[in-house]
Design a protein around this motif. Structure first.
Motif, short mmCIF file in Angstrom:
data_model
loop_
_atom_site.label_atom_id
_atom_site.label_comp_id
_atom_site.label_asym_id
_atom_site.label_seq_id
_atom_site.Cartn_x
_atom_site.Cartn_y
_atom_site.Cartn_z
N TRP A 27 0.82 -1.06 -0.09
CA TRP A 27 -0.03 0.12 -0.20
C TRP A 27 0.82 1.42 -0.05
N LEU A 30 2.44 1.70 -3.62
CA LEU A 30 1.41 2.22 -4.43
C LEU A 30 1.10 3.76 -4.25
N ARG A 31 0.85 4.18 -2.95
CA ARG A 31 0.53 5.48 -2.52
C ARG A 31 1.71 6.53 -2.90
N TYR A 32 2.92 6.02 -2.58
CA TYR A 32 4.00 6.84 -2.99
C TYR A 32 4.16 7.05 -4.36
N TRP A 34 1.76 7.16 -6.45
CA TRP A 34 0.25 8.05 -6.81
C TRP A 34 0.39 9.30 -6.58
N VAL A 35 0.86 9.64 -5.37
CA VAL A 35 1.35 10.92 -4.69
C VAL A 35 2.54 11.68 -5.61
N SER A 37 3.78 11.03 -8.57
CA SER A 37 3.46 11.01 -10.22
C SER A 37 2.85 12.70 -10.34
N ASN A 38 2.31 13.15 -9.44
CA ASN A 38 2.15 14.59 -9.60
C ASN A 38 2.97 15.66 -9.34
#
Length: 79
Positions: A27, A30-32, A34-35, A37-38
């Motif tokens: 988790w 994946l969260r890393y 997701w955050v 990537s912006n």
């Protein structure tokens, strides 16, 4: 017929802690991504910066997982 060896309650707890931490690691990674990537500016804006940050995080999480995995292995069911 021989009885199957079973884990002690402490061994079961160690195994479930290991399983839970593995799920947390997936988790967190994946969260890393997701955050991060912006993020577009600064040192973290490049692909190599993002991958290096992920590698450093995985090294920390991997060392904790190795400790928990060793504990779960040490408390395994024996004959």
């Amino acid at each position: 017929m021989d009885a199957k060896p079973t884990r002690t309650p402490g061994g079961k707890l160690a195994l479930w802690l290991f399983y839970g931490f593995c799920l947390y690691t997936v988790w967190a990674v994946l969260r890393y991504f997701w955050v991060v990537s912006n993020v577009t500016g600064g040192d973290m804006g490049s692909l190599s910066g993002k991958l290096l940050g992920a590698l450093m995080g995985l090294m920390v999480l991997g060392s904790v997982a190795a400790l928990l995995g060793g504990l779960a292995w040490y408390t395994r069911a024996r004959e």
